[in-house]
Each structure stands twice: as C-alpha cells, then as structure tokens.
Scaffold this active site. Structure first.
Site, short mmCIF file in Angstrom:
data_model
loop_
_atom_site.label_atom_id
_atom_site.label_comp_id
_atom_site.label_asym_id
_atom_site.label_seq_id
_atom_site.Cartn_x
_atom_site.Cartn_y
_atom_site.Cartn_z
N ASP A 43 0.76 9.32 2.04
CA ASP A 43 -0.63 10.17 1.64
C ASP A 43 -1.89 9.74 2.47
OD1 ASP A 43 -1.98 12.06 -0.33
OD2 ASP A 43 -3.41 10.19 -0.32
N TYR A 48 -10.16 8.73 4.93
CA TYR A 48 -9.53 7.45 5.11
C TYR A 48 -9.64 6.55 6.34
CZ TYR A 48 -7.29 8.80 0.62
OH TYR A 48 -7.00 9.53 -0.31
N ASN A 137 -8.29 17.24 -6.86
CA ASN A 137 -9.57 16.93 -7.92
C ASN A 137 -9.99 18.33 -8.22
OD1 ASN A 137 -10.00 13.99 -7.51
ND2 ASN A 137 -9.99 14.52 -5.53
N PRO A 184 -2.09 6.09 -9.65
CA PRO A 184 -1.11 6.19 -10.70
C PRO A 184 -1.23 4.72 -11.47
CG PRO A 184 -0.03 5.78 -8.51
CD PRO A 184 -1.62 6.28 -8.37
N LEU A 185 -1.42 3.60 -11.00
CA LEU A 185 -1.73 2.34 -11.85
C LEU A 185 -2.93 2.14 -12.05
CD1 LEU A 185 0.61 0.23 -8.98
CD2 LEU A 185 1.25 1.64 -11.39
N ASN A 236 7.65 -1.05 -6.53
CA ASN A 236 7.15 0.49 -6.77
C ASN A 236 8.35 1.55 -6.57
OD1 ASN A 236 4.90 -0.59 -7.59
ND2 ASN A 236 3.63 -0.05 -5.95
N1 LIG Z 1 -7.44 12.87 -3.88
C1 LIG Z 1 -8.26 11.85 -3.95
O1 LIG Z 1 -9.50 12.09 -4.16
C2 LIG Z 1 -7.77 10.49 -3.99
C3 LIG Z 1 -8.55 9.47 -4.71
C4 LIG Z 1 -8.23 8.12 -4.83
C5 LIG Z 1 -6.88 7.69 -4.48
N2 LIG Z 1 -6.24 8.50 -3.80
C6 LIG Z 1 -4.71 8.20 -3.19
O2 LIG Z 1 -4.16 7.55 -4.14
C7 LIG Z 1 -3.42 6.34 -3.56
C8 LIG Z 1 -3.31 5.16 -4.88
O3 LIG Z 1 -4.55 5.10 -5.68
P1 LIG Z 1 -5.52 4.05 -5.59
O4 LIG Z 1 -5.25 3.26 -4.42
O5 LIG Z 1 -6.77 4.37 -5.97
O6 LIG Z 1 -4.86 3.18 -6.90
P2 LIG Z 1 -3.47 2.62 -7.42
O7 LIG Z 1 -2.27 3.13 -6.52
O8 LIG Z 1 -3.59 2.99 -8.87
O9 LIG Z 1 -3.76 1.18 -7.60
C9 LIG Z 1 -3.51 0.18 -6.28
C10 LIG Z 1 -3.78 -1.15 -6.55
O10 LIG Z 1 -2.50 -1.51 -7.36
C11 LIG Z 1 -1.88 -2.57 -6.76
N3 LIG Z 1 -0.47 -2.63 -6.90
C12 LIG Z 1 0.43 -1.73 -6.24
N4 LIG Z 1 1.50 -2.06 -6.67
C13 LIG Z 1 1.60 -2.72 -7.68
C14 LIG Z 1 2.59 -3.72 -8.27
N5 LIG Z 1 4.12 -3.16 -8.06
N6 LIG Z 1 2.18 -4.61 -9.05
C15 LIG Z 1 0.90 -4.94 -9.13
N7 LIG Z 1 0.05 -4.35 -8.53
C16 LIG Z 1 0.27 -3.33 -7.75
C17 LIG Z 1 -2.35 -2.65 -5.40
O11 LIG Z 1 -2.31 -3.93 -4.72
P3 LIG Z 1 -1.89 -4.26 -3.30
O12 LIG Z 1 -2.79 -3.60 -2.60
O13 LIG Z 1 -2.37 -5.79 -3.45
O14 LIG Z 1 -0.44 -4.23 -3.20
C18 LIG Z 1 -4.00 -2.13 -5.41
O15 LIG Z 1 -4.66 -3.04 -5.66
C19 LIG Z 1 -4.48 6.18 -2.52
O16 LIG Z 1 -4.17 4.90 -1.63
C20 LIG Z 1 -4.86 7.53 -2.06
O17 LIG Z 1 -3.89 7.69 -0.92
C21 LIG Z 1 -6.25 10.02 -3.74
#
Ligand SMILES: NC(=O)c1ccc[n+]([C@@H]2O[C@H](COP(=O)([O-])OP(=O)(O)OC[C@H]3O[C@@H](n4cnc5c(N)ncnc54)[C@H](OP(=O)(O)O)[C@@H]3O)[C@@H](O)[C@H]2O)c1
Length: 258
Positions: A43, A48, A137, A184-185, A236
């Site tokens: 994604d 980005y 969104n 998702p986290l 994951n």
């Molecule tokens: N459409 C939209 O408007 C929108 C908005 C926000 C995000 N997104 C997409 O969704 C993706 C994911 O969302 P997000 O980055 O906001 O949040 P997320 O995936 O919920 O959380 C990412 C965080 O969780 C940590 N993490 C990942 N795997 C882990 C594990 N197994 N154990 C412990 N910690 C872990 C990562 O650390 P490390 O990096 O240190 O591994 C990072 O700090 C984004 O990268 C983007 O592609 C889309």
C-alpha cells in the site's frame, strides 16, 4: 502462508504492507525485505512520496510485477481535470508499472469535487491505469453516493479494536466491497490493552498477531500494518495458522471506543 480474498471481481491478498514513512534508501530496504519475506500486497500513495522506492523494491525483488498487488492513492489537491490523470501517470512512472491493481481517492472532498474525482478515477480505469478503483476515508453516506458514479470495490479506512465502524463495515459487506483496515494496530496503541495481552498469552501469540487475526477473521476485511523491521513483518504475517474463538472476537469488539 497468505490468504487471498475474493470480493466481487476483486482478488486481494488479505494482508498487505503499509508503507507510510518508509522513504529513501532505508524505506526501500524495508519494503524489499518484506517482499523477500513473502508480502504480495503493498500500500502506497502519491502523498507518501515513496512510490519510486516501492517501484524499485519490486523491480529488484526478482519476482514478476504481476505477483504483487499494488495500491496507490490520489491526494485531494489533485482532484482537478488538469492534475488528476497526469498525477496518476506520474505515479505509474515512479512505480514502474503500466497499471496498479487498486487506485483510490485518498480522502473525500466536497460533494461536487468527489463527483468530479470519481469521474476522473473512472477515466483512469477505462485507460487501464488501474485494474480496480476505490476510495479511502469515505463515510457511509459518501460511499453510497460514490457507488452511483463509479464501480468502487474498496474503502480503506482506519479500523482496529479502538475504531470498529460497525455500520460502515456492515454496509461494505452488504455491497461485497473490501474494507482495508489502515492503522490496524492503532499505531501500536492497541497492543497496550490488557485484553490483547491476556489473549496473546492464552493463544501463545503476540499482541499484534491477535489484533491482525481479529481483523482478518472478519468477512471482507484486509489489513495493511506498517512495519519497518523484518521481525515485525515476519510476526505480522504469521496469522493464518490459528483462529480466535467467537467469544474472544466479541471481547475484542468491546474495546471499541465510541
Ligand atoms: N488511507 C489513509 O488515509 C491512511 C492513513 C494512515 C495510514 N494508512 C496506511 O496504513 C498503513 C498502516 O497504518 P499506520 O502506519 O498508521 O499504523 P499501524 O500499522 O497500526 O502501526 C504501525 C506501527 O506499529 C508498529 N508495529 C508493526 N508491527 C508490529 C509488531 N509486530 N509488534 C509491535 N509493533 C509493531 C510499527 O513499528 P515499526 O515501524 O518499528 O515496525 C509502527 O510503529 C500506513 O503505513 C499506510 O500505508 C492509510
């Protein structure tokens, strides 16, 4: 092992890699490592500023481009006749592909602008720049309105145990559309929940595996956790060899904040 979901004519690996903030050489290496570990759904977004890194990581992976399900998104400042299609062409150039699998409107704008953007999204679909189109969104009403103008097959929204969006999730299921869960986290916040920690101990898994399993066990839900280390990426992915009991699924839903 990976689960591939089929919703209507959209076939999508249920677990993908989120790449927000994975930029530059370090970002490219993290994406390459994830592909090496077996990730086949990536994604990204014009916003980005890492489409070139994603394209290079895929190109260098030594696998056919067609093996990777690629999503990118158009930022609302490009929702104009002048900027939309050239912007998508630029995304494709950076990604080094002729078409992406899924092209999304990144955020809704006002009603008229959404209508214009959906028309331009459809134009990209007809030009075969995207195999499928969707939105991100969009709330339930915006999603319903969008379906009148374009055959959208996905809505990417923030969805995790703190943010359950029951009405929207039910609606997307009814429409046979994919709900792609971003954050998702909850950027790590849900991992501190005592219930998640308790279930992790009970199932002999990690908290992130419990949360991702909870998401992927729901109908039509895909998830795109961002992980910048091989350890997290690997962890994951290992969510397809166990199942949460119905009662535990329900308990996690109870963490939802209004
Ligand atoms: N459409 C939209 O408007 C929108 C908005 C926000 C995000 N997104 C997409 O969704 C993706 C994911 O969302 P997000 O980055 O906001 O949040 P997320 O995936 O919920 O959380 C990412 C965080 O969780 C940590 N993490 C990942 N795997 C882990 C594990 N197994 N154990 C412990 N910690 C872990 C990562 O650390 P490390 O990096 O240190 O591994 C990072 O700090 C984004 O990268 C983007 O592609 C889309």
């Amino acid at each position: 092992m990976q689960k591939v979901m089929q919703c209507g004519n959209l076939k999508i690996p249920a677990l993908g890699l989120g790449t927000y903030k994975l930029t530059g050489r370090v970002g490219e290496q993290a994406i390459a490592e994830a592909i090496g570990l077996g990730y086949r759904h990536i994604d990204t977004a014009a916003f980005y500023d890492n489409e070139a890194e994603v394209g290079t990581a895929i190109k260098n992976a030594g696998i056919a481009k067609a093996e990777v399900f690629l999503t990118t998104k158009v930022w609302p400042s490009s929702f104009t006749k002048k900027l939309f299609v050239p912007g998508v062409q630029e995304s494709l150039r950076k990604l080094k592909v002729n078409a992406v699998d899924l092209l999304l409107l990144h955020w809704p704008a006002d009603e008229e602008t959404n209508k214009l953007a959906l028309g331009l999204l459809l134009e990209c679909y007809e030009k075969q720049y995207a195999k499928h189109v969707g939105v991100s969104n969009f709330n339930l009403a915006q999603c319903g309105a969008a379906l009148q103008f374009a055959p959208i097959s996905c809505n990417q929204v923030e969805y995790n145990p703190h943010k359950c969006l029951a009405d929207l999730a039910g609606y997307l299921q009814q429409q046979n559309m994919v709900l792609t869960a971003y954050s998702p986290l909850a950027r790590g916040a849900v991992l501190n929940e005592p219930l998640i920690q308790q279930l992790a101990a009970q199932y002999n898994r990690t908290g992130s595996q419990i949360v991702l399993r909870w998401l992927l066990q729901q109908k039509n839900v895909a998830a795109i956790p961002k992980a910048s280390t091989g350890k997290h990426c690997m962890e994951n992915m290992q969510v397809f060899d166990f199942e949460l009991a119905d009662e535990d699924m329900r308990q996690i839903f109870s963490l939802c904040k209004p």
